[in-house]
Design a protein around this motif. Structure first.
Motif, PDB file in Angstrom:
ATOM      1  N   ASP A 186       0.832  -1.211   0.000  1.00  0.00           N
ATOM      2  CA  ASP A 186       0.000   0.000   0.000  1.00  0.00           C
ATOM      3  C   ASP A 186       0.867   1.261   0.000  1.00  0.00           C
ATOM      4  O   ASP A 186       0.608   2.205  -0.754  1.00  0.00           O
ATOM      5  CB  ASP A 186      -0.915  -0.004   1.236  1.00  0.00           C
ATOM      6  CG  ASP A 186      -1.794   1.227   1.300  1.00  0.00           C
ATOM      7  OD1 ASP A 186      -2.587   1.440   0.365  1.00  0.00           O
ATOM      8  OD2 ASP A 186      -1.675   1.993   2.281  1.00  0.00           O
ATOM      9  N   VAL A 187       1.921   1.262   0.807  1.00  0.00           N
ATOM     10  CA  VAL A 187       2.812   2.426   0.880  1.00  0.00           C
ATOM     11  C   VAL A 187       3.575   2.589  -0.426  1.00  0.00           C
ATOM     12  O   VAL A 187       3.733   3.711  -0.937  1.00  0.00           O
ATOM     13  CB  VAL A 187       3.790   2.292   2.072  1.00  0.00           C
ATOM     14  CG1 VAL A 187       4.867   3.371   2.022  1.00  0.00           C
ATOM     15  CG2 VAL A 187       3.021   2.379   3.387  1.00  0.00           C
ATOM     16  N   ILE A 188       4.063   1.488  -0.986  1.00  0.00           N
ATOM     17  CA  ILE A 188       4.771   1.545  -2.270  1.00  0.00           C
ATOM     18  C   ILE A 188       3.864   2.124  -3.347  1.00  0.00           C
ATOM     19  O   ILE A 188       4.267   3.000  -4.124  1.00  0.00           O
ATOM     20  CB  ILE A 188       5.257   0.142  -2.683  1.00  0.00           C
ATOM     21  CG1 ILE A 188       6.366  -0.343  -1.736  1.00  0.00           C
ATOM     22  CG2 ILE A 188       5.767   0.136  -4.130  1.00  0.00           C
ATOM     23  CD1 ILE A 188       6.746  -1.796  -1.921  1.00  0.00           C
ATOM     24  N   ALA A 189       2.623   1.644  -3.394  1.00  0.00           N
ATOM     25  CA  ALA A 189       1.670   2.119  -4.394  1.00  0.00           C
ATOM     26  C   ALA A 189       1.411   3.614  -4.239  1.00  0.00           C
ATOM     27  O   ALA A 189       1.350   4.354  -5.226  1.00  0.00           O
ATOM     28  CB  ALA A 189       0.358   1.347  -4.278  1.00  0.00           C
ATOM     29  N   LYS A 190       1.287   4.072  -3.013  1.00  0.00           N
ATOM     30  CA  LYS A 190       1.022   5.488  -2.769  1.00  0.00           C
ATOM     31  C   LYS A 190       2.222   6.355  -3.146  1.00  0.00           C
ATOM     32  O   LYS A 190       2.062   7.446  -3.707  1.00  0.00           O
ATOM     33  CB  LYS A 190       0.651   5.708  -1.302  1.00  0.00           C
ATOM     34  CG  LYS A 190      -0.752   5.216  -0.965  1.00  0.00           C
ATOM     35  CD  LYS A 190      -1.078   5.387   0.509  1.00  0.00           C
ATOM     36  CE  LYS A 190      -2.494   4.904   0.800  1.00  0.00           C
ATOM     37  NZ  LYS A 190      -2.821   4.977   2.247  1.00  0.00           N
ATOM     38  N   LYS A 191       3.426   5.874  -2.872  1.00  0.00           N
ATOM     39  CA  LYS A 191       4.630   6.637  -3.209  1.00  0.00           C
ATOM     40  C   LYS A 191       4.776   6.782  -4.726  1.00  0.00           C
ATOM     41  O   LYS A 191       5.068   7.870  -5.238  1.00  0.00           O
ATOM     42  CB  LYS A 191       5.878   5.964  -2.629  1.00  0.00           C
ATOM     43  CG  LYS A 191       6.056   6.164  -1.131  1.00  0.00           C
ATOM     44  CD  LYS A 191       7.343   5.522  -0.646  1.00  0.00           C
ATOM     45  CE  LYS A 191       7.564   5.775   0.840  1.00  0.00           C
ATOM     46  NZ  LYS A 191       8.811   5.157   1.332  1.00  0.00           N
ATOM     47  N   ILE A 192       4.580   5.678  -5.452  1.00  0.00           N
ATOM     48  CA  ILE A 192       4.715   5.722  -6.905  1.00  0.00           C
ATOM     49  C   ILE A 192       3.602   6.559  -7.526  1.00  0.00           C
ATOM     50  O   ILE A 192       3.839   7.330  -8.459  1.00  0.00           O
ATOM     51  CB  ILE A 192       4.726   4.298  -7.494  1.00  0.00           C
ATOM     52  CG1 ILE A 192       5.973   3.559  -7.013  1.00  0.00           C
ATOM     53  CG2 ILE A 192       4.683   4.343  -9.028  1.00  0.00           C
ATOM     54  CD1 ILE A 192       6.040   2.102  -7.431  1.00  0.00           C
ATOM     55  N   THR A 193       2.387   6.441  -6.986  1.00  0.00           N
ATOM     56  CA  THR A 193       1.265   7.250  -7.480  1.00  0.00           C
ATOM     57  C   THR A 193       1.534   8.733  -7.273  1.00  0.00           C
ATOM     58  O   THR A 193       1.292   9.561  -8.165  1.00  0.00           O
ATOM     59  CB  THR A 193      -0.041   6.863  -6.774  1.00  0.00           C
ATOM     60  OG1 THR A 193      -0.323   5.483  -7.030  1.00  0.00           O
ATOM     61  CG2 THR A 193      -1.207   7.715  -7.270  1.00  0.00           C
ATOM     62  N   SER A 194       2.073   9.071  -6.124  1.00  0.00           N
ATOM     63  CA  SER A 194       2.397  10.466  -5.830  1.00  0.00           C
ATOM     64  C   SER A 194       3.459  10.998  -6.789  1.00  0.00           C
ATOM     65  O   SER A 194       3.358  12.118  -7.302  1.00  0.00           O
ATOM     66  CB  SER A 194       2.894  10.585  -4.384  1.00  0.00           C
ATOM     67  OG  SER A 194       3.292  11.910  -4.096  1.00  0.00           O
ATOM     68  N   GLN A 195       4.470  10.168  -7.057  1.00  0.00           N
ATOM     69  CA  GLN A 195       5.540  10.577  -7.966  1.00  0.00           C
ATOM     70  C   GLN A 195       5.007  10.790  -9.380  1.00  0.00           C
ATOM     71  O   GLN A 195       5.295  11.804 -10.027  1.00  0.00           O
ATOM     72  CB  GLN A 195       6.627   9.507  -7.989  1.00  0.00           C
ATOM     73  CG  GLN A 195       7.721   9.748  -9.024  1.00  0.00           C
ATOM     74  CD  GLN A 195       8.743   8.628  -9.048  1.00  0.00           C
ATOM     75  OE1 GLN A 195       9.586   8.538  -8.180  1.00  0.00           O
ATOM     76  NE2 GLN A 195       8.671   7.757 -10.037  1.00  0.00           N
ATOM     77  N   ASN A 196       4.208   9.838  -9.871  1.00  0.00           N
ATOM     78  CA  ASN A 196       3.684   9.942 -11.230  1.00  0.00           C
ATOM     79  C   ASN A 196       2.725  11.109 -11.387  1.00  0.00           C
ATOM     80  O   ASN A 196       2.741  11.808 -12.400  1.00  0.00           O
ATOM     81  CB  ASN A 196       2.990   8.631 -11.625  1.00  0.00           C
ATOM     82  CG  ASN A 196       3.965   7.481 -11.773  1.00  0.00           C
ATOM     83  OD1 ASN A 196       5.166   7.702 -11.925  1.00  0.00           O
ATOM     84  ND2 ASN A 196       3.469   6.260 -11.736  1.00  0.00           N
ATOM     85  N   THR A 197       1.892  11.324 -10.371  1.00  0.00           N
ATOM     86  CA  THR A 197       0.974  12.471 -10.389  1.00  0.00           C
ATOM     87  C   THR A 197       1.754  13.777 -10.425  1.00  0.00           C
ATOM     88  O   THR A 197       1.392  14.721 -11.133  1.00  0.00           O
ATOM     89  CB  THR A 197       0.056  12.448  -9.156  1.00  0.00           C
ATOM     90  OG1 THR A 197      -0.674  11.221  -9.130  1.00  0.00           O
ATOM     91  CG2 THR A 197      -0.933  13.614  -9.182  1.00  0.00           C
ATOM     92  N   GLY A 198       2.848  13.804  -9.688  1.00  0.00           N
ATOM     93  CA  GLY A 198       3.685  15.011  -9.663  1.00  0.00           C
ATOM     94  C   GLY A 198       4.275  15.322 -11.024  1.00  0.00           C
ATOM     95  O   GLY A 198       4.321  16.480 -11.442  1.00  0.00           O
TER      96      GLY A 198
END
Length: 287
Positions: free
Chosen positions: A100-112
């Motif tokens: 869950d944390v990995i998914a959120k970190k990558i999602t945040s990076q891609n959204t950025g």
């Protein structure tokens, strides 16, 4: 004296050992790299030459004196000695992170990256590009490696809204198409680094033949931009270990999505007819 190469020593170790034997211009390159190595792995060859206030050929000579074939091999060696694979590819992800944390970190990076691409977008630039595409006899999308996948996606999108468009991903065929391009054609070269030699050489040929050249890249100061009439800039930061990263590709596809929508709306009736025709053409190929 034979210098240790990529396989035997870190370039960060080699630089001090040969520093005194370098020319003054090459020492300036070494100084920039050693002053901020973590940032230097993101530089294109043009970025580094400008920051060191030397020519690009000096950067290449510097890399060769260290035992590397060229700048990209040198930069890859630097990156390998700086970071671990998890950090270089995904950002700082810990071994203890849950899915869950990995998914959120990558999602945040891609959204950025997508948000940053929007910030880099120039409306006037996009309007000029759209106008050229609308008036082109033929549109060529060129891309090699991972960028070839992006080029293929772009071709399908433009084809479905009624454009005479081709996508070429083989470097030899790219060169031949570039040689045949005319003043009535638009060539779009896609390269995240902007430093892929096969692509840079091809867009130069197309430019010399009078074609209108657009480059889609993530590096505003890179070799490919020298031959571009217009630059489409997508946001992302890649080290050599991240070639073809999903983040860079998503930023490029996001920009292409905006561009195709702008073009579609400027010839709405024709585009809708083309969409309907292409949709019906494949209707019997689905359940």
């Amino acid at each position: 004296m034979k210098i240790a190469t990529l396989q035997t020593a870190s370039p960060l170790v080699l630089i001090p050992s040969i520093y005194k034997s370098l020319t003054k211009a090459e020492q300036k390159v070494a100084d920039v790299i050693t002053a901020d190595t973590h940032e230097a792995v993101y530089y294109s060859v043009t970025d580094l030459s400008e920051k060191a206030d030397v020519g690009e050929t000096t950067v290449i000579r510097f890399c060769r004196k260290l035992g590397y074939k060229g700048y990209q091999e040198f930069k890859l060696a630097v990156a390998q000695n700086l970071v671990n694979p998890n950090e270089s590819v995904y950002g700082k992800i810990e071994d203890t992170d849950s899915i869950d944390v990995i998914a959120k970190k990558i999602t945040s990076q891609n959204t950025g990256f997508i948000q940053d691409t929007l910030g880099l977008m120039d409306q006037n630039n996009l309007e000029k590009v759209a106008k050229k595409l609308l008036n082109a006899r033929k549109i060529y999308f060129f891309g090699v490696g991972s960028s070839g996948i992006t080029a293929t996606d772009a071709k399908y999108r433009f084809m479905r809204i009624g454009f005479n468009v081709d996508c070429v991903v083989d470097s030899h065929i790219i060169a031949m198409n570039a040689a045949l391009a005319t003043e009535e054609d638009v060539v779009i070269g896609i390269s995240t680094s902007g430093s892929t030699k096969d692509l840079v050489d091809a867009v130069r040929i197309a430019k010399e033949n009078g074609a209108f050249v657009i480059c889609l890249t993530n590096h505003n100061r890179s070799p490919i931009t020298k031959y571009a009439d217009e630059i489409l800039l997508a946001a992302s930061r890649e080290t050599p270990l991240q070639g073809g990263s999903f983040a860079a590709k998503m930023a490029q596809l996001h920009l292409l999505d905006i561009l195709t929508t702008v073009v579609l709306l400027q010839q709405k009736e024709q585009s809708i007819q083309a969409i309907e025709k292409t949709a019906k053409a494949v209707l019997d190929k689905m359940y």
